[in-house]
Structure formats: C-alpha cells, structure tokens
Design a protein around this motif. Structure first.
Motif, mmCIF file in Angstrom:
data_model
loop_
_atom_site.group_PDB
_atom_site.id
_atom_site.type_symbol
_atom_site.label_atom_id
_atom_site.label_comp_id
_atom_site.label_asym_id
_atom_site.label_seq_id
_atom_site.Cartn_x
_atom_site.Cartn_y
_atom_site.Cartn_z
ATOM 1 N N VAL A 1 52.106 88.741 43.497
ATOM 2 C CA VAL A 1 52.391 90.023 43.934
ATOM 3 C C VAL A 1 52.682 91.027 42.970
ATOM 4 N N THR A 2 53.384 90.745 42.032
ATOM 5 C CA THR A 2 53.527 91.802 40.872
ATOM 6 C C THR A 2 52.301 92.061 40.227
ATOM 7 N N GLN A 3 51.561 91.059 39.666
ATOM 8 C CA GLN A 3 50.279 91.135 39.146
ATOM 9 C C GLN A 3 49.297 92.184 39.920
ATOM 10 N N LEU A 4 49.161 91.676 41.276
ATOM 11 C CA LEU A 4 48.374 92.371 42.330
ATOM 12 C C LEU A 4 48.678 93.893 42.404
ATOM 13 N N ASP A 5 50.204 94.249 42.114
ATOM 14 C CA ASP A 5 50.737 95.560 42.361
ATOM 15 C C ASP A 5 50.217 96.178 41.178
ATOM 16 N N GLN A 6 50.312 95.434 40.078
ATOM 17 C CA GLN A 6 49.950 96.259 38.706
ATOM 18 C C GLN A 6 48.563 96.425 38.735
ATOM 19 N N GLY A 7 47.568 95.430 39.138
ATOM 20 C CA GLY A 7 46.214 95.814 39.100
ATOM 21 C C GLY A 7 45.880 96.847 39.833
ATOM 22 N N ALA A 8 46.630 97.146 41.027
ATOM 23 C CA ALA A 8 46.338 98.236 41.871
ATOM 24 C C ALA A 8 46.740 99.817 41.395
ATOM 25 N N ASN A 9 47.630 99.500 40.529
ATOM 26 C CA ASN A 9 48.029 100.734 39.967
ATOM 27 C C ASN A 9 47.189 101.338 38.650
#
Lengths: 100, 213
Positions: free
Chosen positions: A92-100
């Motif tokens: 989840v953290t990784q996807l959140d960072q990728g989205a930003n």
C-alpha cells in the motif's frame, strides 16, 4: 447471539433504496480478482462468507460491500499463507508513493 | 443503525484519495500478480466477462421458456443442461442453479439474507438494493411489503415463498407470462422481462399497446 451478517428477519423499517451506484474501477477489479481466484480454487464462496462473518460486527456494518469483500479476502489469503498483512501494508505504501 | 450499503464510501477515481480498503484491494491484486498466483490480464478478462453479463441473458431464457413448454419443463428440472441447449454453458465453478416458476397460486421472491448470493451467470452483478441491509432483513418477514415498494400488489390468495440463497445454491425466478402476449415473438417477450421480476420482487410489466386485448 447471531453474528452481524445473519440479518434475515431483523427489525428494519427502512424502505428499500432502489438506486444503483456506478461501480468504481477498484470495485470492478476487486470483483474480478475474486472470481479469478475462485476459478483457480484458491477462494471458495463459503470460505469467503466465513471470513466475512468473522469480521467485527461494527466493522461489518460500517463497510461498503466491496470493502467487506476486501477485508474478508485479506483475512483468507493471510490464513492460507498466500500473503501477510505486513506485505500488504508495505505494498500500500509503495503504491501510494508511486502514485505521487 | 447505519447502513453500510454500496454507495456510502464513494470516492472519486482520481484527485482524491481512495479509501483504505480500496488501496488494500489494489495492493492484494498487485501482490498476487507478483507472486504469480494470477495475472493482470486474467483479472482484466474476468472484468470484461463480468461486465458483459446482464439481465438480458436471463430475459432471453425466460422468453424461450414461455415460448417452448418442453424447454420450460427441462429448464425447471435441470437448469444447467437446459441452458447448455441454448448456448449458455455455466462454468464448472458456478454454484447450483434452481429455476422456480411463479404461478397463479405461488409467487417466489429471492433474497440472500446472509450476503449477496445471486445467479450472476444469468443476471450479472446483483443490484445494490439486493445487497442492502434493509432488503436482507425485511424480505423474509415482510415480502408483500417489499413487493409493494417495487409496485407489485399480490392478491391475498397467492402464496408467497421467499427463497434464501446460499453459497452453493442460487435461484432464478421464472415469472408468469403476462396475459395478452400470445402473439409476441420471443425477442418481444424478452423485452418485458426485467431483472427485478427474475428476482421476484415484481412481475413483468406490459406497456400499453403491446398486449392484445
């Protein structure tokens, strides 16, 4: 004491809201992922029901339909050893960072 | 009691953040793909298949049963093989399907009090109201009141049978063919068969001018 899912015959005088909401992308993907895992024999409907029925009653009632499915799928996949909750947290953290 | 039916936790697709569970759902899919349990394209294909199913499939089956009494008998006795005859092959993982016929004497209405089991192979995804706490609670104690909300007032002489679906058994209601539709083609008949009448909360509606007087 019935569990929260067992609501047949519970007192309820709300009218039936017949409107339908437009499914969001993540809901359609979550639905499809469930079916794919079902076809592969990784997740059975009765197992999903049992997982959903084990959710905390307040949580069960507060989540939307596909949120309940997701909570139950996580429980089941962790139980079966496919995933760990830590792994999901990290993703989840990784996807959140990728989205930003 | 707050009702967590679909539609409450709606977030726009972009611009605003997705809910905690939406993000966990995405993470679960990504991990399953990474681990080789399934592929993104399998999920894509399944999504397209789910989207392609709609109540018009069920309506065609009903219209065919109305037009062909022998098919109807086979459909009621053994839905899976009868459906195969007309080109609907249910996947092996599809739960058992029962088709129940509404008559002058008996009206069937389907619910899943425990969750949302539904004949998705013939009707697509269930409507939000089918999954609502209000429907799940009320259907088994006040079916006539529920039907009234959907516009159906059943005569007292008609027996109501409410069928509670399970993970292994789903129901499709075969509604009564409306009077005055003897001259309609199967395609015309299918247009009269709504999703809701195959769940049994209402009856087929015949628009004015369609039925022969």
């Amino acid at each position: 004491m019935p569990k929260p899912h067992d609501m047949g015959g519970e007192p309820n005088d709300e009218p039936i809201d017949q409107s339908d909401h437009q499914k969001m992308d993540w809901e359609m993907r979550a639905d499809a992922l469930h079916q794919v895992l079902g076809q592969k024999g990784i997740r059975r409907t009765d197992e999903m029901r049992r997982a959903m029925e084990s959710l905390d009653p307040d949580l069960y009632r507060s989540l939307s339909y596909y949120e309940r499915w997701t909570a139950a799928l996580e429980l089941l996949m962790v139980e079966k050893g496919y995933l760990t909750s830590d792994e999901i947290d990290r993703k989840v953290t990784q996807l959140d960072q990728g989205a930003n | 009691m707050s009702e967590g039916h679909d539609g409450e936790h709606v977030h726009p697709e972009s611009g605003e953040e997705l809910s905690v569970y939406a993000r966990r759902a995405q993470a679960i899919e990504a991990l399953m793909v990474e681990k080789g349990v399934c592929s993104t394209s399998e999920v894509d294909q399944m999504m397209n298949m789910v989207e392609s199913r709609s109540p018009s499939d069920g309506a065609k089956v009903v219209a065919h049963a109305w037009s062909d009494p022998e098919f109807k008998a086979r459909l009621l006795a053994d839905p899976r093989s009868a459906l195969t005859e007309i080109g609907y092959s249910l996947p092996d993982t599809t739960p058992h399907l029962a088709v129940v016929e509404n008559t002058e004497q008996v009206h069937h209405m389907v619910v899943c009090t425990l969750c949302s089991c539904y004949p998705r192979a013939l009707l697509g995804r269930p409507p939000d109201w089918y999954k609502s706490f209000a429907y799940r609670s009320r259907a088994v104690v006040d079916p006539r009141g529920v039907m009234r909300e959907f516009g159906l007032e059943l005569a007292d002489s008609v027996e109501v049978q409410v069928l509670d679906s399970t993970a292994d058994l789903r129901y499709l209601v075969l509604p009564r063919r409306p009077a005055g539709t003897e001259n309609l083609s199967e395609a015309e008949l299918a247009k009269l068969v709504s999703r809701d009448c195959m769940i049994g909360v209402t009856d087929p509606h015949v628009p004015e001018g369609v039925a022969a007087s």
